[in-house]
Scaffold this active site. Structure first.
Site, PDB file in Angstrom:
ATOM      1  CG  ASP A  78      -1.844   1.175   1.286  1.00  0.00           C
ATOM      2  OD1 ASP A  78      -1.893   1.927   0.298  1.00  0.00           O
ATOM      3  OD2 ASP A  78      -2.543   1.335   2.304  1.00  0.00           O
ATOM      4  CE  LYS A  80      -3.554   5.133   0.911  1.00  0.00           C
ATOM      5  NZ  LYS A  80      -2.719   4.360   1.854  1.00  0.00           N
ATOM      6  CG  LEU A  81       2.676   2.506  -7.147  1.00  0.00           C
ATOM      7  CD1 LEU A  81       2.766   1.366  -8.147  1.00  0.00           C
ATOM      8  CD2 LEU A  81       3.894   3.398  -7.222  1.00  0.00           C
ATOM      9  CB  ILE A  84       5.700   9.667 -14.699  1.00  0.00           C
ATOM     10  CG1 ILE A  84       7.065   9.242 -14.118  1.00  0.00           C
ATOM     11  CG2 ILE A  84       5.441  11.152 -14.520  1.00  0.00           C
ATOM     12  CD1 ILE A  84       8.243   9.754 -14.925  1.00  0.00           C
ATOM     13  CB  THR A  87       8.083   6.710 -11.314  1.00  0.00           C
ATOM     14  OG1 THR A  87       8.927   7.684 -11.928  1.00  0.00           O
ATOM     15  CG2 THR A  87       8.401   6.627  -9.840  1.00  0.00           C
ATOM     16  CB  SER A 135     -11.032   5.436   5.590  1.00  0.00           C
ATOM     17  OG  SER A 135      -9.620   5.461   5.703  1.00  0.00           O
ATOM     18  CB  ALA A 195      -7.984   2.993  14.654  1.00  0.00           C
ATOM     19  N   GLY A 214      -6.100  -2.359  10.777  1.00  0.00           N
ATOM     20  CA  GLY A 214      -4.749  -2.194  11.288  1.00  0.00           C
ATOM     21  C   GLY A 214      -4.696  -2.106  12.787  1.00  0.00           C
ATOM     22  NE  ARG A 215      -4.588   3.448  13.348  1.00  0.00           N
ATOM     23  CZ  ARG A 215      -5.085   4.664  13.149  1.00  0.00           C
ATOM     24  NH1 ARG A 215      -4.666   5.653  13.890  1.00  0.00           N
ATOM     25  NH2 ARG A 215      -5.999   4.866  12.202  1.00  0.00           N
TER      26      ARG A 215
HETATM   27  O1  C5P Z   1      -5.205   1.332  11.759  1.00  0.00           O
HETATM   28  P1  C5P Z   1      -6.270   1.380  10.707  1.00  0.00           P
HETATM   29  O2  C5P Z   1      -7.193   0.188  10.770  1.00  0.00           O
HETATM   30  O3  C5P Z   1      -6.980   2.683  10.654  1.00  0.00           O
HETATM   31  O4  C5P Z   1      -5.416   1.202   9.322  1.00  0.00           O
HETATM   32  C1  C5P Z   1      -5.973   1.401   8.058  1.00  0.00           C
HETATM   33  C2  C5P Z   1      -4.914   1.177   6.995  1.00  0.00           C
HETATM   34  O5  C5P Z   1      -5.503   1.319   5.714  1.00  0.00           O
HETATM   35  C3  C5P Z   1      -3.740   2.151   7.011  1.00  0.00           C
HETATM   36  O6  C5P Z   1      -2.597   1.462   6.521  1.00  0.00           O
HETATM   37  C4  C5P Z   1      -4.138   3.238   6.045  1.00  0.00           C
HETATM   38  O7  C5P Z   1      -3.026   3.889   5.490  1.00  0.00           O
HETATM   39  C5  C5P Z   1      -4.876   2.403   5.001  1.00  0.00           C
HETATM   40  N1  C5P Z   1      -5.879   3.097   4.201  1.00  0.00           N
HETATM   41  C6  C5P Z   1      -6.935   3.802   4.760  1.00  0.00           C
HETATM   42  N2  C5P Z   1      -7.853   4.408   3.949  1.00  0.00           N
HETATM   43  C7  C5P Z   1      -7.752   4.299   2.611  1.00  0.00           C
HETATM   44  C8  C5P Z   1      -6.717   3.563   2.038  1.00  0.00           C
HETATM   45  C9  C5P Z   1      -5.789   2.967   2.872  1.00  0.00           C
HETATM   46  O8  C5P Z   1      -7.064   3.880   5.989  1.00  0.00           O
HETATM   47  N3  C5P Z   1      -8.688   4.786   1.833  1.00  0.00           N
END
Ligand code: C5P
Length: 240
Positions: A78, A80-81, A84, A87, A135, A195, A214-215
């Site tokens: 992740d 988020k490419l 150009i 790259t 999000s 989170a 994640g968290r």
């Molecule tokens: O800790 P948490 O559950 O909020 O983590 C969400 C993960 O998803 C993070 O790595 C965040 O960068 C990623 N993300 C996001 N919303 C997006 C795309 C990716 O929260 N639209």
């Protein structure tokens, strides 16, 4: 796309673990491995972000990806490419060599750029997941901008479909957008659970196919317990 669907079936879980380890953690590779071993049975994939991709070496990331695969899980990069064509292609080369199965890309680069990125990734045996709506609270200032009488996200959705992407990301905090995009064919990956205030069951009921978490798992005292609880709650709510 098929590989993650198979992993989710096998594990009976739509959870994509966002392996976002805090900078305060000392031995990141060891902590990453410990977390994967703890929750591997309750998830279908691991997503790595800058938390690991910046501080770790390519061989450390490759070793984590080998562990991920040994648990029958898929691995998503992740970053988020959004660059150009040249790259993006170099990034895909490096990421696939490190063992990633898919990358997240930003359709902001345009139709042509996204299509080229998808082609390159597919040739390397990897998938592309397109960012359609983020999000966080500020997401509406970008993805929600009105362009030509509609939200930019709906243009991004069209670009993702047109480019042959393997999935899209829409935040679990954006339930109305989730419901709109759920009508189309691409699998929806939804972050923002816990989170950031989103709810796992609501996201699934609104059309998410996979939940990026994640968290709330990684930073829990007992990550396996939390992952298992979410997995069971989702299984129950889907059965209802
Ligand atoms: O800790 P948490 O559950 O909020 O983590 C969400 C993960 O998803 C993070 O790595 C965040 O960068 C990623 N993300 C996001 N919303 C997006 C795309 C990716 O929260 N639209």
């Amino acid at each position: 796309r098929e590989r993650i669907a198979r992993a989710a079936d096998a594990k009976k879980s739509p959870i994509v673990l966002a392996l976002d380890l805090p900078t305060s953690k000392r031995n990141l590779p060891a902590f990453a491995a410990k977390t994967i071993r703890a929750v591997g049975q309750h998830i279908c994939a691991v997503k790595m972000n800058f938390h690991l991709i910046l501080p770790l070496s390519a061989s450390e990331i490759s070793r984590i990806n080998k562990l991920v695969h040994s648990y029958g899980l898929q691995s998503i990069a992740d970053i988020k490419l959004n660059d150009i064509e040249n790259t993006n292609e170099v990034a895909i080369d490096h990421l696939t060599r490190m063992g990633f199965d898919a990358v997240i890309a930003n359709p902001f680069i345009g139709k042509g750029g996204l299509a080229a990125l998808v082609q390159k990734a597919h040739k390397a045996g990897a998938g592309v997941i397109a960012l359609v709506y983020m999000s966080h609270p500020g997401a509406k200032e970008g993805f929600g901008l009105e362009v030509g009488g509609r939200g930019l996200y709906s243009e991004f959705l069209e670009r993702a479909t047109g480019a042959g992407a393997d999935g899209i990301v829409v935040g679990a905090t954006q339930l109305d957008i989730l419901r709109q995009v759920a009508k189309q064919q691409l699998p929806v990956y939804s972050p923002g659970i816990g989170a950031q205030g989103g709810d796992a069951e609501q996201a699934i009921r609104s059309g998410a196919d996979y939940l990026i978490i994640g968290r709330s798992i990684v930073e829990a005292a007992q990550p396996a317990k939390v992952a298992k609880e979410i997995q069971s709650r989702i299984l129950l709510s889907v059965r209802k």
